[in-house]
Design a protein around this motif. Structure first.
Motif, mmCIF file in Angstrom:
data_model
loop_
_atom_site.group_PDB
_atom_site.id
_atom_site.type_symbol
_atom_site.label_atom_id
_atom_site.label_comp_id
_atom_site.label_asym_id
_atom_site.label_seq_id
_atom_site.Cartn_x
_atom_site.Cartn_y
_atom_site.Cartn_z
ATOM 1 N N UNK A 106 0.830 -1.202 0.000
ATOM 2 C CA UNK A 106 0.000 0.000 0.000
ATOM 3 C C UNK A 106 0.870 1.260 0.000
ATOM 4 N N UNK A 107 1.932 1.253 0.800
ATOM 5 C CA UNK A 107 2.838 2.403 0.825
ATOM 6 C C UNK A 107 3.539 2.582 -0.522
ATOM 7 N N UNK A 108 3.843 1.492 -1.192
ATOM 8 C CA UNK A 108 4.438 1.583 -2.531
ATOM 9 C C UNK A 108 3.457 2.227 -3.511
ATOM 10 N N UNK A 168 -7.066 0.529 -3.568
ATOM 11 C CA UNK A 168 -6.008 -0.288 -2.986
ATOM 12 C C UNK A 168 -6.063 -0.321 -1.466
ATOM 13 N N UNK A 169 -6.606 0.716 -0.849
ATOM 14 C CA UNK A 169 -6.796 0.679 0.598
ATOM 15 C C UNK A 169 -7.789 -0.427 0.940
ATOM 16 N N UNK A 170 -8.850 -0.498 0.151
ATOM 17 C CA UNK A 170 -9.860 -1.529 0.377
ATOM 18 C C UNK A 170 -9.249 -2.921 0.188
ATOM 19 N N UNK A 171 -8.472 -3.111 -0.900
ATOM 20 C CA UNK A 171 -7.883 -4.414 -1.219
ATOM 21 C C UNK A 171 -6.807 -4.815 -0.214
ATOM 22 N N UNK A 172 -5.910 -3.885 0.102
ATOM 23 C CA UNK A 172 -4.711 -4.228 0.883
ATOM 24 C C UNK A 172 -4.857 -4.019 2.379
ATOM 25 N N UNK A 173 -5.747 -3.147 2.791
ATOM 26 C CA UNK A 173 -5.865 -2.836 4.221
ATOM 27 C C UNK A 173 -7.168 -3.364 4.819
ATOM 28 N N UNK A 174 -8.267 -3.110 4.148
ATOM 29 C CA UNK A 174 -9.575 -3.444 4.720
ATOM 30 C C UNK A 174 -9.989 -4.896 4.523
ATOM 31 N N UNK A 175 -9.671 -5.461 3.372
ATOM 32 C CA UNK A 175 -10.217 -6.780 3.010
ATOM 33 C C UNK A 175 -9.135 -7.790 2.712
ATOM 34 N N UNK A 176 -8.220 -7.994 3.615
ATOM 35 C CA UNK A 176 -7.159 -8.975 3.402
ATOM 36 C C UNK A 176 -7.802 -10.347 3.275
ATOM 37 N N UNK A 177 -7.428 -11.115 2.230
ATOM 38 C CA UNK A 177 -8.053 -12.441 2.057
ATOM 39 C C UNK A 177 -7.870 -13.327 3.270
#
Length: 132
Positions: free
Chosen positions: A96-98, A122-131
């Motif tokens: 996310x930082x990248x 990407x916040x949703x994908x990488x931070x909120x909804x980690x598989x």
């Protein structure tokens, strides 16, 4: 750390990070894993320019390094499923930082509105909804 001292490639975090992130297609595969893709054909469909050999080699590398688990879900068809391990999931903040750095410092052809949409996605994908 004394930068003049030689260290083995296994003990230097820069060497290991370079080994990981310099692999062609690795960021796309990681993105796809975080999105929830699990199967070889799903990775291939999302990245049609990637060769089967490159995809296979990167999946093997990620498995060997402990970022993903490979699971055969059907022995008859040899259908294989890939998923992130806890170690792999820990890359979420780094990725996310990248993305944020890329948007603010490397990409100059997106509007502020487009940039904000990308950040939110990407916040949703990488931070909120980690598989799971």
């Amino acid at each position: 750390m004394d930068s003049n001292k030689k260290s083995s490639s296994n003990s230097c975090p820069f060497n290991k990070l370079n080994e990981l992130f310099s692999r062609k297609w690795i960021l796309y595969i990681l993105r796809d894993l975080f999105i929830g893709k699990k199967y070889f054909n799903e990775f291939k469909k999302a990245n049609p320019e990637m060769s089967n050999a490159s995809l296979s080699n990167n999946l093997k590398y990620l498995e060997k390094e402990g970022f993903i688990i490979k699971k055969i879900v059907d022995n008859e068809t040899n259908k294989t499923e890939y998923s992130l391990t806890e170690k792999g999931k820990k890359m979420n903040n780094t990725l996310y930082q990248m993305i944020l750095f890329g948007l603010s410092e490397l990409v100059d052809d997106v509007t502020d509105e487009e940039s904000e949409e990308i950040k939110q996605e990407f916040h949703k994908i990488l931070i909120e909804e980690i598989p799971k």
